[in-house]
Design a protein around this motif. Structure first.
Motif, short mmCIF file in Angstrom:
data_model
loop_
_atom_site.label_atom_id
_atom_site.label_comp_id
_atom_site.label_asym_id
_atom_site.label_seq_id
_atom_site.Cartn_x
_atom_site.Cartn_y
_atom_site.Cartn_z
N ALA A 29 -16.69 37.48 28.69
CA ALA A 29 -17.04 36.79 29.87
C ALA A 29 -19.05 36.96 29.91
O ALA A 29 -19.37 37.63 30.03
CB ALA A 29 -16.78 37.33 31.06
N VAL A 30 -19.13 35.22 29.70
CA VAL A 30 -20.50 35.12 29.47
C VAL A 30 -21.30 34.59 30.88
O VAL A 30 -20.87 33.53 31.18
CB VAL A 30 -20.85 34.26 28.07
N PHE A 31 -22.18 35.17 31.32
CA PHE A 31 -23.10 34.74 32.66
C PHE A 31 -24.23 33.75 31.99
O PHE A 31 -25.07 34.41 31.28
CB PHE A 31 -23.40 35.66 33.40
N VAL A 32 -24.24 32.61 32.14
CA VAL A 32 -25.22 31.83 31.61
C VAL A 32 -26.30 31.64 32.93
O VAL A 32 -25.77 31.31 33.84
CB VAL A 32 -24.87 30.38 31.27
N VAL A 78 -11.73 28.59 25.09
CA VAL A 78 -13.03 28.49 25.83
C VAL A 78 -13.08 27.72 27.27
O VAL A 78 -12.22 26.92 27.25
CB VAL A 78 -14.03 27.78 25.08
N PHE A 79 -13.52 28.61 27.89
CA PHE A 79 -13.47 28.22 29.64
C PHE A 79 -15.08 27.86 29.94
O PHE A 79 -16.06 28.58 29.53
CB PHE A 79 -13.17 29.02 30.38
N ASP A 80 -15.11 26.56 30.82
CA ASP A 80 -16.42 26.15 31.32
C ASP A 80 -16.08 26.06 32.69
O ASP A 80 -15.39 25.14 33.26
CB ASP A 80 -16.62 24.92 30.76
N VAL A 81 -16.34 27.45 33.58
CA VAL A 81 -15.69 27.47 34.87
C VAL A 81 -16.87 27.98 35.86
O VAL A 81 -17.76 28.55 35.53
CB VAL A 81 -14.61 28.37 35.06
N ASP A 82 -16.66 27.95 37.03
CA ASP A 82 -17.56 28.52 38.01
C ASP A 82 -17.45 29.99 38.04
O ASP A 82 -16.64 30.63 37.58
CB ASP A 82 -17.57 27.92 39.52
N VAL A 83 -18.65 30.66 38.81
CA VAL A 83 -18.66 32.05 38.58
C VAL A 83 -17.40 32.90 39.07
O VAL A 83 -16.86 33.84 38.27
CB VAL A 83 -20.07 32.52 39.37
N LEU A 84 -16.77 32.40 40.25
CA LEU A 84 -15.73 33.22 40.74
C LEU A 84 -14.54 33.04 39.68
O LEU A 84 -13.75 34.03 39.68
CB LEU A 84 -15.28 32.76 42.18
N PHE A 105 -17.28 30.81 30.12
CA PHE A 105 -18.85 30.51 30.29
C PHE A 105 -18.87 30.13 31.70
O PHE A 105 -18.27 29.39 32.05
CB PHE A 105 -19.29 29.51 29.51
N SER A 106 -19.61 30.92 32.46
CA SER A 106 -19.87 30.77 34.05
C SER A 106 -21.30 30.70 34.27
O SER A 106 -21.98 31.41 33.57
CB SER A 106 -19.31 31.83 34.88
N ALA A 107 -21.77 29.93 35.27
CA ALA A 107 -23.12 29.75 35.60
C ALA A 107 -23.52 29.06 36.85
O ALA A 107 -22.29 28.26 37.20
CB ALA A 107 -23.72 29.01 34.39
N GLY A 137 -14.76 32.57 36.77
CA GLY A 137 -14.71 33.27 35.58
C GLY A 137 -14.57 34.65 35.67
O GLY A 137 -14.05 35.52 34.79
N ILE A 138 -14.85 35.47 36.89
CA ILE A 138 -14.66 36.81 37.31
C ILE A 138 -13.16 36.79 37.31
O ILE A 138 -12.58 37.67 36.53
CB ILE A 138 -15.18 37.21 38.66
#
Length: 196
Positions: free
Chosen positions: A120-123, A99-105, A9-11, A107-108
């Motif tokens: 990979a979920v973009f919130v 499960v990961f709670d990470v920044d956008v880069l 999860f990135s956002a 996450g990629i």
């Protein structure tokens, strides 16, 4: 043992990804949170190995040399954050998904590493204006830091296309139900039939 999967999860900051991840962890006993490593100082309430794996910058750099990280980033000078390979193995050996709670880069990079084993979920919130409202309502930001976060969020929105699916967090109850649906479907089938 079932093969472990990864949920990323990135956002942009303030989009609600941490709330979503906490909800999934609460209602899915076969899911475990990936604890990141970092070099920042431990806060009084934090516990090493529960909140983060706290390391000195020298120790962190030594782990980089050993190729111990799946991904890592120097967020600010001398301030490192990363995901240890050993952390993922620990979770998968327990027969759980991670499960990961990470920044956008981050996450990629995780998606590149795990490939089809990861969703990979973009919130994001419906608009930048709504994001600004949410961040302002926290009353934790100065006007300057609020502007910085909004500028960073606008930049991060450009990366949405690199994620498997987008979750628009407009009404939290609906968002949590959608996240749970994504989780169940990916665990069962290894893919989503109802993506973007």
């Amino acid at each position: 043992m079932q093969e472990g999967k990864a949920f990323i999860f990135s956002a942009p900051s303030g989009s609600g990804k941490t709330t979503i991840v906490k909800h999934l962890l609460k209602y899915n006993s076969d899911l475990s949170f990936s604890i990141s490593a970092c070099t920042r100082s431990k806060r009084p309430s934090e516990v090493n190995g529960r909140d983060y794996y706290f390391m000195s910058p020298a120790e962190f750099r030594a782990r980089i040399e050993e190729k111990a990280f799946i991904e890592w980033e120097e967020v600010y000078e001398g301030k490192y954050y990363g995901t240890l390979k050993s952390e993922i193995e620990r979770i998968w050996q327990q027969g759980k998904h991670v499960v990961f709670d990470v920044d956008v880069l981050g996450g990629i990079n995780l998606k590149k590493y795990f490939g089809s084993r990861a969703l990979a979920v973009f919130v994001r919130v419906p608009s930048v204006e709504k994001l600004k409202e949410r961040l302002a309502s926290r009353n934790t930001e100065s006007e300057e830091s609020l502007e910085q976060r909004i500028a960073k969020a606008e930049e991060e929105l450009q990366y949405e296309q690199y994620f498997d699916v987008t979750l628009v967090n407009d009404h939290l109850k609906d968002t949590l139900e959608q996240a749970q649906h994504f989780y169940e479907e990916f665990v069962q089938k290894g893919e989503l039939t109802s993506s973007k």
